[in-house]
Design a protein around this motif. Structure first.
Motif, PDB file in Angstrom:
ATOM      1  N   GLY A 167       0.803  -1.234   0.000  1.00 37.91           N
ATOM      2  CA  GLY A 167       0.000   0.000   0.000  1.00 37.91           C
ATOM      3  C   GLY A 167       0.833   1.280   0.000  1.00 37.91           C
ATOM      4  N   ASN A 168       1.829   1.366   0.853  1.00 38.25           N
ATOM      5  CA  ASN A 168       2.768   2.498   0.844  1.00 38.25           C
ATOM      6  C   ASN A 168       2.100   3.846   0.585  1.00 38.25           C
ATOM      7  OD1 ASN A 168       5.440   1.857   1.495  1.00 38.25           O
ATOM      8  ND2 ASN A 168       5.749   0.822  -0.456  1.00 38.25           N
ATOM      9  N   TRP A 169       1.141   4.194   1.396  1.00 39.20           N
ATOM     10  CA  TRP A 169       0.394   5.452   1.203  1.00 39.20           C
ATOM     11  C   TRP A 169       1.340   6.654   1.197  1.00 39.20           C
ATOM     12  CZ3 TRP A 169      -3.818   7.372  -0.632  1.00 39.20           C
ATOM     13  CH2 TRP A 169      -4.183   8.676  -0.299  1.00 39.20           C
ATOM     14  N   ARG A 170       1.238   7.494   0.182  1.00 40.23           N
ATOM     15  CA  ARG A 170       2.075   8.693   0.081  1.00 40.23           C
ATOM     16  C   ARG A 170       1.169   9.896  -0.176  1.00 40.23           C
ATOM     17  NH1 ARG A 170       5.029   5.622   2.040  1.00 40.23           N
ATOM     18  NH2 ARG A 170       7.063   4.893   1.328  1.00 40.23           N
ATOM     19  N   GLY A 197      -0.334  -4.184   3.926  1.00 42.11           N
ATOM     20  CA  GLY A 197      -1.106  -2.997   4.281  1.00 42.11           C
ATOM     21  C   GLY A 197      -1.905  -3.269   5.533  1.00 42.11           C
ATOM     22  N   ASN A 198      -2.301  -2.196   6.191  1.00 42.40           N
ATOM     23  CA  ASN A 198      -3.045  -2.358   7.444  1.00 42.40           C
ATOM     24  C   ASN A 198      -4.487  -1.894   7.271  1.00 42.40           C
ATOM     25  OD1 ASN A 198      -2.983   0.418   7.492  1.00 42.40           O
ATOM     26  ND2 ASN A 198      -1.436   0.557   9.113  1.00 42.40           N
ATOM     27  N   HIS A 199      -5.182  -1.721   8.384  1.00 49.27           N
ATOM     28  CA  HIS A 199      -6.599  -1.333   8.325  1.00 49.27           C
ATOM     29  C   HIS A 199      -6.793   0.018   7.644  1.00 49.27           C
ATOM     30  CE1 HIS A 199      -5.930   1.393  11.794  1.00 49.27           C
ATOM     31  NE2 HIS A 199      -4.961   0.529  12.024  1.00 49.27           N
ATOM     32  N   ARG A 200      -5.782   0.889   7.690  1.00 52.56           N
ATOM     33  CA  ARG A 200      -5.943   2.196   7.030  1.00 52.56           C
ATOM     34  C   ARG A 200      -5.891   2.046   5.516  1.00 52.56           C
ATOM     35  NH1 ARG A 200      -2.077   6.501   9.728  1.00 52.56           N
ATOM     36  NH2 ARG A 200      -3.623   7.951   8.907  1.00 52.56           N
ATOM     37  N   ASP A 201      -4.969   1.200   5.028  1.00 49.41           N
ATOM     38  CA  ASP A 201      -4.923   0.940   3.583  1.00 49.41           C
ATOM     39  C   ASP A 201      -6.252   0.327   3.121  1.00 49.41           C
ATOM     40  OD1 ASP A 201      -1.856   1.207   2.775  1.00 49.41           O
ATOM     41  OD2 ASP A 201      -1.915   0.189   4.700  1.00 49.41           O
ATOM     42  N   ILE A 202      -6.778  -0.599   3.928  1.00 52.15           N
ATOM     43  CA  ILE A 202      -8.005  -1.299   3.529  1.00 52.15           C
ATOM     44  C   ILE A 202      -9.205  -0.352   3.603  1.00 52.15           C
ATOM     45  CG2 ILE A 202      -9.551  -3.219   4.127  1.00 52.15           C
ATOM     46  CD1 ILE A 202      -6.974  -4.708   5.115  1.00 52.15           C
ATOM     47  N   ASP A 274      17.708   4.628  11.631  1.00 52.35           N
ATOM     48  CA  ASP A 274      17.015   5.089  10.417  1.00 52.35           C
ATOM     49  C   ASP A 274      15.839   4.155  10.152  1.00 52.35           C
ATOM     50  OD1 ASP A 274      16.264   5.829   7.833  1.00 52.35           O
ATOM     51  OD2 ASP A 274      18.336   6.217   7.227  1.00 52.35           O
ATOM     52  N   ARG A 275      14.615   4.664  10.266  1.00 52.90           N
ATOM     53  CA  ARG A 275      13.464   3.765  10.094  1.00 52.90           C
ATOM     54  C   ARG A 275      12.950   3.725   8.665  1.00 52.90           C
ATOM     55  NH1 ARG A 275       7.537   5.913  11.969  1.00 52.90           N
ATOM     56  NH2 ARG A 275       6.919   4.889  10.035  1.00 52.90           N
ATOM     57  N   ILE A 276      13.420   4.638   7.819  1.00 52.44           N
ATOM     58  CA  ILE A 276      12.905   4.654   6.439  1.00 52.44           C
ATOM     59  C   ILE A 276      13.286   3.341   5.754  1.00 52.44           C
ATOM     60  CG2 ILE A 276      12.934   5.846   4.234  1.00 52.44           C
ATOM     61  CD1 ILE A 276      12.042   7.884   6.072  1.00 52.44           C
ATOM     62  N   GLY A 277      12.307   2.724   5.117  1.00 48.18           N
ATOM     63  CA  GLY A 277      12.573   1.444   4.459  1.00 48.18           C
ATOM     64  C   GLY A 277      12.263   0.244   5.347  1.00 48.18           C
ATOM     65  N   GLY A 278      11.809   0.497   6.568  1.00 46.19           N
ATOM     66  CA  GLY A 278      11.438  -0.622   7.443  1.00 46.19           C
ATOM     67  C   GLY A 278      10.297  -1.442   6.844  1.00 46.19           C
ATOM     68  N   GLY A 279       9.349  -0.751   6.260  1.00 42.81           N
ATOM     69  CA  GLY A 279       8.217  -1.456   5.637  1.00 42.81           C
ATOM     70  C   GLY A 279       8.658  -2.290   4.440  1.00 42.81           C
ATOM     71  N   ASP A 280       9.626  -1.791   3.699  1.00 45.03           N
ATOM     72  CA  ASP A 280      10.129  -2.544   2.535  1.00 45.03           C
ATOM     73  C   ASP A 280      10.903  -3.781   2.999  1.00 45.03           C
ATOM     74  OD1 ASP A 280       9.120  -0.377   1.133  1.00 45.03           O
ATOM     75  OD2 ASP A 280      11.038   0.664   1.207  1.00 45.03           O
TER      76      ASP A 280
END
Ligand SMILES: Nc1ncnc2c1ncn2[C@@H]1O[C@H](COP(=O)(O)OP(=O)(O)OP(=O)(O)O)[C@@H](O)[C@H]1O
Ligand SMILES: O=C(O)C(=O)C[C@H](O)[C@H](O)CO
Length: 337
Positions: A167-170, A197-202, A274-280
């Motif tokens: 989902g990666n909402w931007r 994705g989580n409940h917000r993506d859904i 550095d947390r950027i990219g944690g989801g990836d």
């Protein structure tokens, strides 16, 4: 079993002031190759998977450096086209304590975003591939990339190739034009068997404010609604993050299937580098786990391990090996010598 993956999306350069300085406080930037899909491809390659990256970068030193970096990590770069005018850039000012991390995009009119939908030869790009990985970032880039992302999902589907979608909402990207994220993203997710994705993506996909309940009940309600709405969807993987401070978060992972769900324990990640990219990293870990024959809980744990480890590493890409995952799972934090 190692798999033949293809990731499709924009490769970017990330510029960050060193340390915890503000943007332009210092005359220096640290520079990394970035892009959500490229981060997933990089981590999968480091784990030994056969993975290609399809994208477009300018035919200049910036584009070539990005290609060289991915190649150096073992990503197949045959389908990275050169052309167009500019490399997508973004600036990250890392937060700390009670100061949040800030992102400034400078990616309008990038080579990737300007590529016409017809520029992509899906027959060639998908030959021999058994999973295509897309994210919600490509369709957020504008009307042409949105059509391209839909065409990519349809091309995979028409060839019987599995599709994963993150989902990666931007919000900052969608705010730049008048595209309807719900309508566009639905046309992609309709072809996916695996969604990150989580409940917000859904909620966004289903046009709802949110789902009833708190915590795990809300996540299950969201997953069940997504399974009802998208008949091809089999697996939904998500993380839950509690941000106690910018550099101290608690993270857990879960995987929902049509039959039930698996939930990991929460890990405390203090001293975040550095947390950027944690989801990836999480996405790569789940893909790796499922491809290696793990069940939902095993795959969620591998995803969580890589996501947590990513927080220790500057830059966007997770670069870990199987031994790092094993050491994380074993739990020893003493110097390994
Ligand atoms: N306004 C929103 N609408 C829909 N989905 C959202 C929204 N805000 C966040 N999300 C979703 O929530 C999930 C978690 O978002 P978060 O920003 O914590 O990213 P992450 O997956 O932890 O990691 P990363 O920072 O590496 O992307 C993502 O799947 C994202 O798409
Ligand atoms: O934010 C984006 O669009 C990027 O692709 C840059 C980063 O690499 C990405 O956010 C990390 O998930």
């Amino acid at each position: 079993m190692m798999g033949r993956f293809l990731a499709f999306g924009e490769i970017m350069l990330r510029l960050s002031p060193p340390g915890r300085e503000l943007l332009m406080q210092t005359p220096r930037f640290d520079v990394w190759v970035a892009g959500a899909e490229a981060n997933v491809a990089t981590q999968l390659a480091r784990l030994g998977h056969d993975v290609g990256m399809a994208s477009r970068v300018p035919d200049n030193d910036l584009g070539r450096a990005a290609i060289d970096t991915l190649r150096g990590h073992g990503v197949d770069v045959r389908h990275i086209q050169t052309g167009g005018e500019r490399m997508g850039l973004y600036f990250v000012t890392s937060g700390a304590g009670l100061r949040a991390t800030e992102v400034v995009y400078d990616r309008a009119w990038s080579s990737f975003a300007e590529a016409p939908t017809a520029a992509w030869d899906w027959d060639a790009m998908l030959a021999g591939v058994d999973r295509l990985h897309l994210s919600g970032i490509t369709p957020a880039l504008g009307p042409v990339p949105a059509e391209t992302a839909i065409a990519a999902a349809e091309a995979a589907s028409a060839r019987g190739i599995a599709l994963s979608f993150d989902g990666n909402w931007r919000g900052k990207l969608w705010a730049r034009w008048d595209g309807d994220p719900r309508a566009i993203l639905r046309r992609i997710v309709a072809h996916a068997d695996l969604m990150f994705g989580n409940h917000r993506d859904i909620a966004l996909l289903l046009g709802r404010d949110d789902f009833a309940g708190a915590g795990e009940d809300r996540r299950r309600a969201a997953a069940e609604a997504a399974f009802d709405a998208f008949p091809r969807l089999r697996t939904i993987a998500s993380t839950a993050r509690h941000v106690d401070q910018v550099d101290s978060n608690r993270l857990s992972a879960r995987i929902d299937t049509r039959d039930g769900h698996a939930q990991t324990d929460e890990v405390l990640i203090a001293g975040i580098v550095d947390r950027i990219g944690g989801g990836d990293a999480f996405a790569a870990g789940v893909l790796h786990g499922l491809r290696s024959g793990q069940d939902s809980l095993g795959a969620a744990r591998i995803g969580l391990a890589l996501a947590a480890l990513k927080h220790s590493l500057p830059g966007d890409a997770a670069l870990f090996r199987q031994a790092d995952i094993d050491a994380f799972v074993a739990g020893g934090l003493d110097v390994r010598r």
